[in-house]
Design an enzyme around this catalytic site. Sequence first.
Site, PDB file in Angstrom:
ATOM      1  N   HIS A  27    -101.292   6.372  39.968  1.00  0.00           N
ATOM      2  CA  HIS A  27    -100.919   7.070  38.739  1.00  0.00           C
ATOM      3  C   HIS A  27    -101.226   6.185  37.539  1.00  0.00           C
ATOM      4  O   HIS A  27    -101.214   4.959  37.630  1.00  0.00           O
ATOM      5  CB  HIS A  27     -99.421   7.395  38.740  1.00  0.00           C
ATOM      6  CG  HIS A  27     -99.024   8.475  39.685  1.00  0.00           C
ATOM      7  ND1 HIS A  27     -99.402   9.788  39.530  1.00  0.00           N
ATOM      8  CD2 HIS A  27     -98.262   8.438  40.817  1.00  0.00           C
ATOM      9  CE1 HIS A  27     -98.887  10.517  40.506  1.00  0.00           C
ATOM     10  NE2 HIS A  27     -98.207   9.719  41.306  1.00  0.00           N
TER      11      HIS A  27
ATOM     12  N   CYS B  20    -102.630  11.152  43.914  1.00  0.00           N
ATOM     13  CA  CYS B  20    -101.402  11.120  44.702  1.00  0.00           C
ATOM     14  C   CYS B  20    -101.302  12.376  45.582  1.00  0.00           C
ATOM     15  O   CYS B  20    -102.048  12.506  46.539  1.00  0.00           O
ATOM     16  CB  CYS B  20    -100.190  10.956  43.788  1.00  0.00           C
ATOM     17  SG  CYS B  20     -98.712  10.391  44.671  1.00  0.00           S
TER      18      CYS B  20
END
Length: 482
Positions: A428, A331
Amino acid sequence: MGKSLMIQGTGSNVGKSMLVAGLCRAAVRRGLSVAPFKPQNMSNNAAVTADGGEIGRAQALQAMACGLDPHTDMNPVLLKPETDVGSQVVVQGKRVATVKARDYAKMKPGLMDAVLGSFNRLKSQHDLVLVEGAGSPAEVNLCPGDIANMGFARAADCPVILAGDIDRGGVIAQIVGTQAVIDPGDAAMIQGFLVNRFRGDPTLFDDGYAMIAAQTGWRGFGVIPWFADAWKLPAEDALDIKTPERAGGLHVVCLKLSRISNFDDLDPLAQEPGVRLTMLQAGQPVPADADVVILPGSKSTRGDLAFLRAQGWDEDVRAHYRRGGHVLGICGGLQMLGHSVADPEGIEGLPGTEAGLSLLDLETVMTGDKRLTEVSAVHVPTGCAISGYEMHKGRSEGPDRSRPFARIDGADEGAMSADGRIAGSYLHGMFRSDGFRRAWLAGFGVRAAEATYDHTVQDTLDDLADWLEAHVDVDGLLAATR
């Protein structure tokens, strides 16, 4: 309507989240329908919910302990710090503002309706709602407009149990002092106390335990010895990240950024006996024996790029790559690996552009829209399925996107370098997927454990409930609900 009980603490990080999780599992095993609730949470470790929002990771773990999917009603107000003085405000799963602390104090009383709305919906659907406080009711300077502790408890008529942490010392003063400084009406909401994290023989504290009861007039519900397997459960606060000490194995080093987010991404790796996970603290150099360096998620990508450079980690990561090491960005970490992170609209702070590490040939532009969704993907190099989630702002584009890390419904996701040693992804939770984790570790010659990650967490929640049953008057706590 169901009943409720609230666990408040004498301070932050006294173990409230774990106590609620364990009590949730203990109550469920008694045949009750149970839901967790935290009126206001401050954490950058968030989870995506089934209704398309986000809540604190601790409430997602507590939901698991209840056998429920996470829902935004379980944590109606989530504060996600972006700077030392300001936070993003998420209400019932959706971002509504980014404010400074002083401005939030003015905003906070107006959030009570949302908090009580979520709480009452849960009470209408379940036999019991177990509530977690935030910080401490003894922070009396924060009492005006409070929605997190006694302000909520009194508005909801929710009885309170006060937990103290003996491991940090002064637990008698913690509990007795709390009674001394809070409003008498608040003190009347407290039904009793718990002493958490005792090391050694709990009977050695019998005199201190009796002294607290005598000084406060509150009932003691138990002294809880240190739960050694707590590290197997996702931590809510970056300060609580613990990893087992191991010698040898694949050395994975994660940079502990100042605004690190979703750091439970690494929990499944920490539980692998063939992995030595180091959460690298500020001021420490990247070890020369590191095999993989992970740049984790960040709530402030540009701010953490500056933080990373201040530690000298930019040069350390480049040196690690030159030595033949691997780098994975997740991310915000993916965004840092490119040439630049541009924020023309000031989404994360003042408008501007920060140079990246230029380890991937791509550039990122921050945008106001936030992608928040659970996803099923396929890891391109191994063909393994990944179940994860996306929680990010910004788009990353460039030539290295032609070598995707994964594919989601046929669309390319993430990027990789030509030699495959630099990889970045917006996904994630990837390491929770057992097949992918095993294949990823096999690429480094590491044989993964047979146990699945979710089973490990479920077993640990059962062990935690057993631990509380052995040391806490759980029946007495349930009788104190209303």
